[in-house]
Design an enzyme around this catalytic site. Sequence first.
Site, PDB file in Angstrom:
ATOM      1  N   SER A  20       0.885  -1.411   0.013  1.00  0.00           N
ATOM      2  CA  SER A  20      -0.050  -0.132  -0.042  1.00  0.00           C
ATOM      3  C   SER A  20       0.886   1.300   0.154  1.00  0.00           C
ATOM      4  O   SER A  20       1.686   1.515   1.004  1.00  0.00           O
ATOM      5  CB  SER A  20      -0.819   0.052   1.331  1.00  0.00           C
ATOM      6  OG  SER A  20      -1.205   1.309   1.473  1.00  0.00           O
ATOM      7  N   HIS A  45      -1.142  -1.045  -4.277  1.00  0.00           N
ATOM      8  CA  HIS A  45      -2.414  -0.935  -3.535  1.00  0.00           C
ATOM      9  C   HIS A  45      -2.606   0.797  -3.329  1.00  0.00           C
ATOM     10  O   HIS A  45      -1.866   1.110  -2.441  1.00  0.00           O
ATOM     11  CB  HIS A  45      -2.550  -1.655  -2.258  1.00  0.00           C
ATOM     12  CG  HIS A  45      -3.733  -1.939  -1.496  1.00  0.00           C
ATOM     13  ND1 HIS A  45      -4.867  -2.614  -1.839  1.00  0.00           N
ATOM     14  CD2 HIS A  45      -4.002  -0.907  -0.334  1.00  0.00           C
ATOM     15  CE1 HIS A  45      -5.962  -2.308  -0.895  1.00  0.00           C
ATOM     16  NE2 HIS A  45      -5.513  -1.223  -0.085  1.00  0.00           N
ATOM     17  N   ASP A  47      -4.926   3.430  -1.357  1.00  0.00           N
ATOM     18  CA  ASP A  47      -5.817   3.509  -0.686  1.00  0.00           C
ATOM     19  C   ASP A  47      -6.438   5.138  -0.642  1.00  0.00           C
ATOM     20  O   ASP A  47      -5.703   5.815  -0.490  1.00  0.00           O
ATOM     21  CB  ASP A  47      -5.123   3.459   0.894  1.00  0.00           C
ATOM     22  CG  ASP A  47      -4.966   2.040   1.271  1.00  0.00           C
ATOM     23  OD1 ASP A  47      -5.943   1.212   1.135  1.00  0.00           O
ATOM     24  OD2 ASP A  47      -3.862   1.742   1.705  1.00  0.00           O
ATOM     25  N   MET A  49      -9.088   7.829   0.461  1.00  0.00           N
ATOM     26  CA  MET A  49      -9.808   7.948   1.679  1.00  0.00           C
ATOM     27  C   MET A  49     -10.356   9.418   1.363  1.00  0.00           C
ATOM     28  O   MET A  49      -9.743  10.451   0.856  1.00  0.00           O
ATOM     29  CB  MET A  49      -8.897   8.030   2.928  1.00  0.00           C
ATOM     30  CG  MET A  49      -8.298   6.542   3.190  1.00  0.00           C
ATOM     31  SD  MET A  49      -7.439   6.600   4.705  1.00  0.00           S
ATOM     32  CE  MET A  49      -6.762   5.124   4.498  1.00  0.00           C
ATOM     33  N   HIS A  79      -8.645   0.811  -3.576  1.00  0.00           N
ATOM     34  CA  HIS A  79      -9.232   0.546  -2.573  1.00  0.00           C
ATOM     35  C   HIS A  79     -10.124   1.771  -2.098  1.00  0.00           C
ATOM     36  O   HIS A  79      -9.674   2.671  -1.667  1.00  0.00           O
ATOM     37  CB  HIS A  79      -8.380   0.011  -1.409  1.00  0.00           C
ATOM     38  CG  HIS A  79      -9.192  -0.253  -0.082  1.00  0.00           C
ATOM     39  ND1 HIS A  79      -8.347  -0.598   1.112  1.00  0.00           N
ATOM     40  CD2 HIS A  79     -10.418  -0.359   0.235  1.00  0.00           C
ATOM     41  CE1 HIS A  79      -9.235  -0.789   2.051  1.00  0.00           C
ATOM     42  NE2 HIS A  79     -10.548  -0.452   1.646  1.00  0.00           N
ATOM     43  N   MET A  81     -12.248   3.936  -0.035  1.00  0.00           N
ATOM     44  CA  MET A  81     -12.783   4.029   1.560  1.00  0.00           C
ATOM     45  C   MET A  81     -13.423   5.452   1.311  1.00  0.00           C
ATOM     46  O   MET A  81     -12.929   6.529   1.827  1.00  0.00           O
ATOM     47  CB  MET A  81     -11.616   4.217   2.465  1.00  0.00           C
ATOM     48  CG  MET A  81     -11.284   2.619   2.628  1.00  0.00           C
ATOM     49  SD  MET A  81      -9.633   2.580   3.557  1.00  0.00           S
ATOM     50  CE  MET A  81      -8.493   2.714   2.007  1.00  0.00           C
ATOM     51  N   MET A 150     -11.025  -6.515   5.932  1.00  0.00           N
ATOM     52  CA  MET A 150     -10.170  -5.705   6.666  1.00  0.00           C
ATOM     53  C   MET A 150      -9.702  -6.140   8.108  1.00  0.00           C
ATOM     54  O   MET A 150     -10.677  -6.794   8.882  1.00  0.00           O
ATOM     55  CB  MET A 150     -10.925  -4.326   7.025  1.00  0.00           C
ATOM     56  CG  MET A 150     -11.206  -3.432   5.689  1.00  0.00           C
ATOM     57  SD  MET A 150      -9.806  -3.070   4.674  1.00  0.00           S
ATOM     58  CE  MET A 150      -8.771  -2.089   5.798  1.00  0.00           C
ATOM     59  N   ASP A 185      -6.101  -6.961   4.595  1.00  0.00           N
ATOM     60  CA  ASP A 185      -5.688  -5.570   4.578  1.00  0.00           C
ATOM     61  C   ASP A 185      -5.487  -4.806   6.139  1.00  0.00           C
ATOM     62  O   ASP A 185      -6.682  -4.872   6.565  1.00  0.00           O
ATOM     63  CB  ASP A 185      -6.428  -4.637   3.560  1.00  0.00           C
ATOM     64  CG  ASP A 185      -5.903  -3.013   3.584  1.00  0.00           C
ATOM     65  OD1 ASP A 185      -4.594  -2.765   4.054  1.00  0.00           O
ATOM     66  OD2 ASP A 185      -6.472  -2.335   2.809  1.00  0.00           O
ATOM     67  N   GLY A 186      -4.460  -4.727   6.360  1.00  0.00           N
ATOM     68  CA  GLY A 186      -4.206  -3.859   7.861  1.00  0.00           C
ATOM     69  C   GLY A 186      -3.452  -4.992   8.800  1.00  0.00           C
ATOM     70  O   GLY A 186      -4.079  -5.993   9.228  1.00  0.00           O
TER      71      GLY A 186
END
Length: 230
Positions: A20, A45, A47, A49, A79, A81, A150, A185-186
């Site tokens: 990520s 990846h 992210d 947001m 991804h 969010m 997640m 993920d995470g």
Amino acid sequence: MPTDRNALRSPRRRPLIAPSILSADFARLGEACRHVLDAGADLLHLDIMDGHFVPNLTMGPAVCASLRRAFPTACLDVHLMVTDPAKFVRPFADAGADHCSFHIEAVDDPRPLADVIRASGMTAGLVVNPPTPVVRIEPFVDSFDLVLVMSVNPGFSGQAFIRESLDKVRRLAPRLRSDQRLEIDGGVNQSTAPECLAAGCDVLVAATAVFGASDYAEAISGLRSGAPVA
Ligand code: DX5
Ligand code: ZN
């Protein structure tokens, strides 16, 4: 840099590692991405947001488009969010994304958006947050190319792995078709990756564990091998 834009469409072989870029140095993003791809990353990846669905702001389609231009063969795993994922499918498709995942928590019925994502030329992923029960996504998983579990509450990299998330993975893994992927993920790092792989994940997202490592190639091969850390 042997990369494959169809990595998520190819038959499952070895686990895929998706660094990520949230933990990359944004002032040197191109260089950082080149390094992780050269070090064996299968996907990048991204992210995304919106400061509303999660309490952080990150990047938009312009960053995706720049990465596409810089790395024409890299597989870009977006991804979302965001509170309104439907609004961002076309902009990310136009920006050259290969895959687009969005959250069950943001929609009632995720199937129409999966169709839109695929009609835009991308593979589609459905994401479930730690507090959301797995039964919420089960009726829909057949309609997706990938399910993303997640293992932190999304918003920031560097959080601790929520081990209960593996219960979802164990329940979903046997129900997926051989052409579907199970991503986590995470908090994925050298200690937690073996558990993720053993539970049935075949795509591991990692921000801190890759970009925080001094040797990216060692970090990526360590995550992929799933060898337990003593
Ligand atoms: C969650 C993001 C993750 C996150 C992972 O907020 O979707 O991709 O950046 O970060 P690490 O690997 O550091 O937990
Ligand atoms: Zn992510």
